[in-house]
Design an enzyme around this catalytic site. Structure first.
Site, PDB file in Angstrom:
ATOM      1  N   GLU A  15      -4.418   3.872   3.676  1.00 27.51           N
ATOM      2  CA  GLU A  15      -3.527   2.969   2.946  1.00 27.51           C
ATOM      3  C   GLU A  15      -4.196   2.540   1.638  1.00 27.51           C
ATOM      4  O   GLU A  15      -5.256   1.927   1.658  1.00 27.51           O
ATOM      5  CB  GLU A  15      -3.227   1.743   3.804  1.00 27.51           C
ATOM      6  CG  GLU A  15      -2.662   2.079   5.177  1.00 27.51           C
ATOM      7  CD  GLU A  15      -2.531   0.865   6.077  1.00 27.51           C
ATOM      8  OE1 GLU A  15      -1.458   0.249   6.076  1.00 27.51           O
ATOM      9  OE2 GLU A  15      -3.520   0.530   6.764  1.00 27.51           O
ATOM     10  N   THR A  22       0.814  -1.212   0.000  1.00 30.80           N
ATOM     11  CA  THR A  22       0.000   0.000   0.000  1.00 30.80           C
ATOM     12  C   THR A  22       0.847   1.262   0.000  1.00 30.80           C
ATOM     13  O   THR A  22       1.987   1.270   0.464  1.00 30.80           O
ATOM     14  CB  THR A  22      -0.921   0.036   1.233  1.00 30.80           C
ATOM     15  OG1 THR A  22      -0.131  -0.024   2.434  1.00 30.80           O
ATOM     16  CG2 THR A  22      -1.908  -1.119   1.214  1.00 30.80           C
ATOM     17  N   ASN A  31       0.781   4.900   1.663  1.00 30.57           N
ATOM     18  CA  ASN A  31       0.167   5.386   2.891  1.00 30.57           C
ATOM     19  C   ASN A  31       0.183   6.912   2.994  1.00 30.57           C
ATOM     20  O   ASN A  31       1.179   7.559   2.679  1.00 30.57           O
ATOM     21  CB  ASN A  31       0.896   4.801   4.107  1.00 30.57           C
ATOM     22  CG  ASN A  31       0.911   3.284   4.090  1.00 30.57           C
ATOM     23  OD1 ASN A  31      -0.005   2.658   3.560  1.00 30.57           O
ATOM     24  ND2 ASN A  31       1.945   2.691   4.652  1.00 30.57           N
TER      25      ASN A  31
END
Length: 327
Positions: free
Chosen positions: A262, A214, A216
């Site tokens: 995320e 992910t 973030n």
């Protein structure tokens, strides 16, 4: 400043000669929602008809945060995002006037005389129907019109904008919807998908271990948006768009730590660390949950990704701003 970029000025004292005599839209405009757009479009139309510069006068921080520092306003559009939206609406400049208790203490007549007339040389002022200014909000739409006649500038007050259900569109309504996770209805009031922008920061890299790496970001305050899973579209600095699914929350299955936004991007393998991106929220999929283990979480994430792909594939622009932000 790049050609065509909006000028961001920190004070009315910074207004250059070429922007004096402008049509000035004045207000907080947090969210730049459809009600604000009615005011801003009126100002744009007048500026175009009279071949005048187009300037927005707004205030930083939000006045309510100055008077209630214990309860600061959750900003729908921080200053950089507001400036971006104003540029898309055709404004030449935005004055992000510093708002302090001293500034708030200006008598209404002094606000008009020193800010609108002396500093900005306003040719025409456009505001919403409920615009108040000066100490104790003593300046009203009526006194603004009277001041315009006295000082020689035009004044236009734009009526309240109501949605299809007959309710007035307001920033507080949109904040309430975001707190419930209803980003679809919030987008309907904004006229564009609500968008957050910021730098990609490092995380615990838990997503990589699950096959879902992910990007973030931090959303302030973390109470502005309901914790949960969302279908999103991310725009990089180079203008490229990438669909994905985002989780906003504290990761209860793992560490229950500080809230992070995320985003997992479909079919993407690049490095976004340190890059400033914008993420538009298209739909709420589910609330944040705690799973018994990684296997159950991964299975749910697979379902989330499939649902997000379908939602994004069928999405259409809500209007011109939405088209320019997220399509």
């Amino acid at each position: 400043m790049i050609p065509g970029a909006i000028a961001r000025l920190g004070s009315v004292a910074d207004v250059p000669p070429e922007l004096r005599g402008a049509v000035v839209a004045v207000g907080n405009f947090d969210g730049v929602h459809r009600g604000h757009q009615a005011v801003l479009e009126q100002a744009r139309a007048i500026a175009a008809a009279e071949a005048r510069p187009l300037v927005c006068l707004t205030f930083e921080p939000h006045p309510r945060s100055v008077f209630r520092p214990d309860k600061p306003v959750a900003r729908l559009t921080p200053a950089p995002m507001k400036a971006r939206l104003l540029q898309m609406l055709g404004f030449d400049a935005v004055v992000e006037q510093g708002f302090t208790r001293d500034f708030a203490g200006l008598a209404p007549e002094a606000f008009v005389g020193t800010v609108l007339v002396q500093a900005m040389g306003a040719h025409h002022v456009v505001a919403g129907f409920d615009f108040h200014y000066g100490a104790r909000r003593g300046g009203t739409p009526q006194t603004l019109a009277e001041a315009g006649r006295h000082h020689g500038f035009g004044a236009t007050l734009v009526p309240a904008f109501v949605d299809e259900g007959g309710e007035t569109v307001s920033s507080s309504r949109i904040r309430d919807l975001l707190a419930e996770g209803d980003v679809a209805q919030a987008g309907g009031l904004l006229g564009y998908r609500w968008t957050v922008a910021g730098a990609i920061v490092g995380g615990a890299k838990l997503g990589r271990t699950l096959g879902y790496p992910t990007a973030n970001m931090v959303i302030e305050p973390d109470s502005l948006l309901r914790h949960g899973i969302y279908a999103v579209r991310l725009r990089r600095a180079d203008g490229s768009l990438h669909d994905g699914v985002a989780s906003f929350g504290r990761r209860p299955t793992f560490d229950n730590g500080a809230a992070l936004f995320e985003t997992f991007l479909f079919d993407f393998s690049g490095d976004l660390y340190g890059e400033t991106v914008a993420v538009s929220l298209f739909g709420f999929l589910r609330g944040e949950e705690r799973f018994d283990g990684a296997e159950a979480l991964i299975a749910q994430m697979d379902r989330d990704a499939e649902e997000a792909r379908a939602m994004l594939a069928s999405a259409t622009p809500l209007g011109d701003l939405d088209r320019r932000l997220a399509f």
